[in-house]
Design a protein around this motif. Structure first.
Motif, short mmCIF file in Angstrom:
data_model
loop_
_atom_site.label_atom_id
_atom_site.label_comp_id
_atom_site.label_asym_id
_atom_site.label_seq_id
_atom_site.Cartn_x
_atom_site.Cartn_y
_atom_site.Cartn_z
N ILE A 73 -34.73 130.41 113.93
CA ILE A 73 -34.12 130.19 112.60
C ILE A 73 -33.13 129.13 112.43
O ILE A 73 -33.27 128.53 111.48
N PRO A 74 -32.18 128.93 113.37
CA PRO A 74 -31.11 127.72 113.06
C PRO A 74 -31.77 126.62 113.21
O PRO A 74 -31.48 125.55 112.69
N GLU A 75 -33.03 126.46 114.13
CA GLU A 75 -33.69 125.39 114.46
C GLU A 75 -34.25 124.82 113.22
O GLU A 75 -34.15 123.71 112.46
N LEU A 76 -35.00 125.76 112.28
CA LEU A 76 -35.78 125.46 111.32
C LEU A 76 -34.77 125.40 110.14
O LEU A 76 -35.36 124.47 109.24
N TYR A 77 -33.69 125.88 109.85
CA TYR A 77 -32.78 125.77 109.09
C TYR A 77 -32.31 124.22 108.98
O TYR A 77 -32.07 123.78 107.93
N ALA A 78 -31.98 123.76 110.09
CA ALA A 78 -31.19 122.49 110.24
C ALA A 78 -32.50 121.47 109.87
O ALA A 78 -32.20 120.59 109.24
N TRP A 79 -33.69 121.74 110.27
CA TRP A 79 -34.79 120.78 109.70
C TRP A 79 -34.80 120.87 108.28
O TRP A 79 -34.83 119.81 107.56
N CYS A 80 -34.52 122.07 107.66
CA CYS A 80 -34.76 122.34 106.07
C CYS A 80 -33.56 121.28 105.50
O CYS A 80 -33.74 120.72 104.49
N ALA A 81 -32.23 121.51 106.17
CA ALA A 81 -31.31 120.73 105.70
C ALA A 81 -31.34 119.32 105.56
O ALA A 81 -31.03 118.70 104.83
N VAL A 82 -31.89 118.92 106.69
CA VAL A 82 -31.98 117.36 107.05
C VAL A 82 -33.02 116.96 106.05
O VAL A 82 -32.83 115.74 105.57
N LEU A 83 -34.17 117.54 106.02
CA LEU A 83 -35.39 116.88 105.24
C LEU A 83 -34.79 117.14 103.81
O LEU A 83 -35.13 116.11 102.87
N ASP A 84 -33.97 118.17 103.41
CA ASP A 84 -33.62 118.19 101.98
C ASP A 84 -32.64 116.92 101.71
O ASP A 84 -32.80 116.31 100.60
N TYR A 85 -31.71 116.51 102.83
CA TYR A 85 -30.79 115.49 102.50
C TYR A 85 -31.78 114.20 102.37
O TYR A 85 -31.33 113.19 101.38
N LEU A 86 -32.81 113.94 103.26
CA LEU A 86 -33.58 112.74 103.05
C LEU A 86 -34.24 112.59 102.00
O LEU A 86 -34.34 111.68 101.72
N GLN A 87 -34.62 113.68 101.52
CA GLN A 87 -35.39 113.57 100.30
C GLN A 87 -34.78 113.05 99.12
O GLN A 87 -35.44 112.34 98.13
N SER A 88 -33.38 113.38 99.27
CA SER A 88 -32.46 112.87 98.13
C SER A 88 -32.08 111.41 98.36
O SER A 88 -31.44 110.89 97.40
N THR A 89 -32.29 110.67 99.32
CA THR A 89 -31.85 109.34 99.80
C THR A 89 -32.90 108.55 100.07
O THR A 89 -32.58 107.22 100.07
N GLN A 90 -34.09 109.17 100.53
CA GLN A 90 -35.05 108.12 100.92
C GLN A 90 -36.29 108.28 100.14
O GLN A 90 -36.44 109.27 99.42
N ASP A 91 -37.52 107.27 100.31
CA ASP A 91 -38.64 107.46 99.81
C ASP A 91 -39.71 108.45 100.76
O ASP A 91 -39.95 107.82 101.77
N SER A 92 -39.75 109.85 100.29
CA SER A 92 -40.69 110.38 101.04
C SER A 92 -40.80 110.54 102.39
O SER A 92 -41.68 110.17 103.26
N PRO A 93 -39.64 111.18 103.00
CA PRO A 93 -39.71 111.21 104.39
C PRO A 93 -40.44 112.34 104.85
O PRO A 93 -41.01 113.45 104.54
N HIS A 94 -41.50 112.15 105.96
CA HIS A 94 -42.43 112.97 106.46
C HIS A 94 -41.93 113.97 107.25
O HIS A 94 -41.40 113.99 108.11
N PRO A 95 -42.28 115.07 106.79
CA PRO A 95 -41.94 116.45 107.32
C PRO A 95 -42.11 116.39 108.90
O PRO A 95 -41.34 117.07 109.66
#
Length: 260
Positions: A73-95
């Motif tokens: 749960i914390p590992e995937l939550y961290a993934w979620c938070a990081v990807l959410d941030y990258l999507q707001s700052t970069q073009d299409s980060p690959h999951p």
């Protein structure tokens, strides 16, 4: 948000989508999220036609991950938070790339002891003292039950936690204590020998022929555990919070299991 993810949720590693799926691979559309954003019905149908997962067993196992224990749960939550941030700052980060980096960092934290060291320094933030636990274990021992600890964690980490929960004499409540057991290898590899921990918490090289009171052991295998204790597999009840490492292999060895 501690309620955002829960065990049983499926994670599409290719698209970075979380969802609930029933036994017939039907997607519960109201549960589908891309990171923290809930997808509309139209988006769900566009991504998964018919709101079902039509994949071969091999493709499904390679692509989808189901949260089966609290560690994910914390590992995937961290993934979620990081990807959410990258999507707001970069073009299409690959999951997939983000997922691999998070997974590598998580593994690094465990392998190098960074996570253990942090928890030990701040143990009161993670564990509460529980004197009733000792009372319960003492009751079991009065009923002639034999108790053991079998954990992948190193002894130093276990000792700090158990002292905080039960007191300095916590080892008196157990007949056998095995740390750094490397489950599931403990259940799978029958030639791994037990090693006694010295007073410096380092593994000794002498052969362990019998468990002794007051000693702590590491590594080992389930066959030698049965042999040196005279415990039969069907007489052993395992409690665990990690589905595969703690419970799957004991079931195959005909022991009882109970997920916590």
């Amino acid at each position: 948000d501690p309620d955002f993810l829960a065990r049983g949720v499926h994670f599409d590693t290719l698209t970075g989508t979380f969802m609930k799926v029933d036994a017939y691979h039907r997607i519960q559309s109201e549960s589908v999220h891309q990171c923290f954003r809930k997808l509309s019905d139209e988006e769900v149908v566009d991504r998964y036609p018919g709101k079902r997962l039509f994949f071969s067993p091999v493709e499904h196992s390679n692509r989808f991950l189901q949260i089966v224990d609290i560690f994910q749960i914390p590992e995937l939550y961290a993934w979620c938070a990081v990807l959410d941030y990258l999507q707001s700052t970069q073009d299409s980060p690959h999951p997939v790339l983000v997922r691999e980096d998070i997974k590598n960092v998580t593994t690094e934290l465990h392998v190098h002891g960074t996570l253990h060291s942090h928890i030990m320094r701040n143990i009161e933030q993670y564990l509460d003292p529980n004197p009733r636990l000792k009372d319960m274990l003492d009751m079991l021992r009065r009923e002639k039950k034999q108790l053991f600890i079998l954990t992948n964690s190193p002894y130093e980490f276990v000792n700090v936690g158990m002292k905080h929960i039960m007191g300095a004499d916590w080892r008196d409540s157990f007949d056998v204590v095995v740390c750094s057991s490397q489950k599931p290898k403990f259940f799978e590899e029958k030639y791994r020998v037990f090693r006694r921990l010295t007073s410096h918490n380092t593994p000794a090289y002498g052969e362990v022929k019998q468990f002794k009171d007051g000693e702590v052991y590491c590594e080992g295998n389930v066959g030698d555990l049965h042999r040196m204790t005279d415990w039969q597999p069907c007489q052993i009840l395992y409690f665990g919070d990690q589905m595969y490492a703690d419970l799957a292999e004991p079931v195959l060895n005909q022991a009882g299991t109970l997920e916590q």
